[in-house]
Design an enzyme around this catalytic site. Sequence first.
Site, PDB file in Angstrom:
ATOM      1  N   THR A   1      18.607  -9.945  16.475  1.00 54.95           N
ATOM      2  CA  THR A   1      17.287  -9.340  16.606  1.00 54.95           C
ATOM      3  C   THR A   1      16.939  -9.290  18.087  1.00 54.95           C
ATOM      4  O   THR A   1      17.105 -10.276  18.806  1.00 54.95           O
ATOM      5  CB  THR A   1      16.236 -10.158  15.846  1.00 54.95           C
ATOM      6  OG1 THR A   1      16.595 -10.218  14.465  1.00 54.95           O
ATOM      7  CG2 THR A   1      14.857  -9.522  15.966  1.00 54.95           C
TER       8      THR A   1
ATOM      9  N   ARG B   1      -9.081   2.510  -7.939  1.00 54.29           N
ATOM     10  CA  ARG B   1      -8.398   3.296  -8.968  1.00 54.29           C
ATOM     11  C   ARG B   1      -9.078   3.093 -10.320  1.00 54.29           C
ATOM     12  O   ARG B   1      -9.313   1.944 -10.748  1.00 54.29           O
ATOM     13  CB  ARG B   1      -6.930   2.857  -9.042  1.00 54.29           C
ATOM     14  CG  ARG B   1      -6.140   3.432 -10.196  1.00 54.29           C
ATOM     15  CD  ARG B   1      -5.898   4.919 -10.050  1.00 54.29           C
ATOM     16  NE  ARG B   1      -4.893   5.372 -11.006  1.00 54.29           N
ATOM     17  CZ  ARG B   1      -4.709   6.640 -11.320  1.00 54.29           C
ATOM     18  NH1 ARG B   1      -5.443   7.584 -10.745  1.00 54.29           N
ATOM     19  NH2 ARG B   1      -3.773   6.980 -12.191  1.00 54.29           N
TER      20      ARG B   1
ATOM     21  N   ILE C   1       0.643  -2.609  -9.045  1.00 57.29           N
ATOM     22  CA  ILE C   1      -0.768  -2.237  -9.148  1.00 57.29           C
ATOM     23  C   ILE C   1      -0.992  -0.808  -8.664  1.00 57.29           C
ATOM     24  O   ILE C   1      -1.793  -0.052  -9.223  1.00 57.29           O
ATOM     25  CB  ILE C   1      -1.638  -3.236  -8.354  1.00 57.29           C
ATOM     26  CG1 ILE C   1      -1.703  -4.580  -9.095  1.00 57.29           C
ATOM     27  CG2 ILE C   1      -3.056  -2.688  -8.125  1.00 57.29           C
ATOM     28  CD1 ILE C   1      -2.370  -5.688  -8.304  1.00 57.29           C
TER      29      ILE C   1
ATOM     30  N   GLY D   1       1.000   1.586  -8.993  1.00 57.51           N
ATOM     31  CA  GLY D   1       1.602   2.552  -9.902  1.00 57.51           C
ATOM     32  C   GLY D   1       2.513   3.512  -9.160  1.00 57.51           C
ATOM     33  O   GLY D   1       3.217   3.138  -8.216  1.00 57.51           O
TER      34      GLY D   1
ATOM     35  N   GLU E   1      17.190 -16.412   8.606  1.00 62.31           N
ATOM     36  CA  GLU E   1      17.198 -17.853   8.901  1.00 62.31           C
ATOM     37  C   GLU E   1      17.716 -18.684   7.729  1.00 62.31           C
ATOM     38  O   GLU E   1      17.299 -19.815   7.527  1.00 62.31           O
ATOM     39  CB  GLU E   1      15.796 -18.358   9.313  1.00 62.31           C
ATOM     40  CG  GLU E   1      15.054 -17.467  10.276  1.00 62.31           C
ATOM     41  CD  GLU E   1      15.708 -17.386  11.642  1.00 62.31           C
ATOM     42  OE1 GLU E   1      16.942 -17.531  11.728  1.00 62.31           O
ATOM     43  OE2 GLU E   1      14.997 -17.155  12.622  1.00 62.31           O
TER      44      GLU E   1
END
Length: 401
Positions: A162, A284, A353, A355, A379
């Site tokens: 990284t 929603r 949730i 969808g 790690e």
Amino acid sequence: MARLAQTAGLTDVQQEILSTVRDFVDKEIIPVATGLEHRDEYPQAIVDGLKELGLFGLMIPEEYGGLGESLLTYALCVEEIARGWMSVSGIINTHFIVAYMLKQHGTQEQKDHFLPRMAAGDVRGAFSMSEPGLGSDVSAITSRAVKDGDAYVLNGQKMWLTNGGTSSLVAVLVRSDEGHAEGTAPHRSMTTFLVEKEPGFGEVRPGLTIPGKIDKMGYKGVDTTELIMDDLRVPADRVLGGVTGRGFYQMMDGVEVGRVNVAARGCGVAQRAFELGVRYAQQRHTFGKPIAQHQAIQFKLAEMATKVEAAHAMMVNAARKKDSGERNDLEAGMAKYLASEYCKEVVEDAFRIHGGYGFSKEYEIERLYREAPMLLIGEGTAEIQKMIIGRRLLEEYRFQG
């Protein structure tokens, strides 16, 4: 609204730092994160902002120009940053592992040379253990260092760095048999070298090549690379601590810090997933009411919030244990294991949730769904954490029969 994952017992300074970081995340990271991630673009403006805030010197002692803060403060900052975009937390993680290793194990000359510039963000750190055929078996490292006069010659290929391209200092773990009898245990014949290089890709110094970025499913923006050493000459005074054969222990000490960091990242990503899920559930509507009023969704939100709280508590405990000077491999392993697993579960629940919209790149949860799996392996995998936890438990609860 009360926030999840609050931390008791923080000083005024810690609270001020966290408030500043949280404000930066809300204003400078969250609004641009998804666009940058989809373009796999390095977040230079965000990194410049972190540098201006002094975060690259957060844990570096004040005598070297840093803020001298604790691992707990750092972990809580990482949690906030990962809530905005996990890739940004990766940019500072490897930097701090190298800075921590220098602070704990470096010679005075090495500390004086590197730490002030690392605190200012002018030198960026990366560390390298893994190799293409290595996985979690660090003892199987094949990269080697051979003494040649007042220098060492390094050869081998490393993997999964990284910040491999953007860094200017890499702590590289290789095998060094010099001074060790034949048959010496593998972990006693490893050495960490501090390798300075130019940022970028290609041949970044004679004998050292960074081929390019590895294309990944998630964790984009931050560069993940290979590192190839072909008769790379490193001065003997760039052996971390000045003595060969201690590299494995130095790296493992740094990885304990890294595991707390990964736990903090898991906490931050899970928090953001919960925030997205609970908000969408109130917006929603189905069957004439917000889906948040359906018991099935309330149960899901309750489970998500509980997991966020539990992971945060374990992460904080592991950081405080390390700060106290005590051994924390058990606590760090537990925190990393639990936080990464819970993060995956909370993100998936938030995805459910949403969808069908969760499958759309227009929604932030799609990015989190691709980012969370990296925490399961970074790690050390869950299986490695379980091995560490199991061995330590048997040490603590040894049966005397």
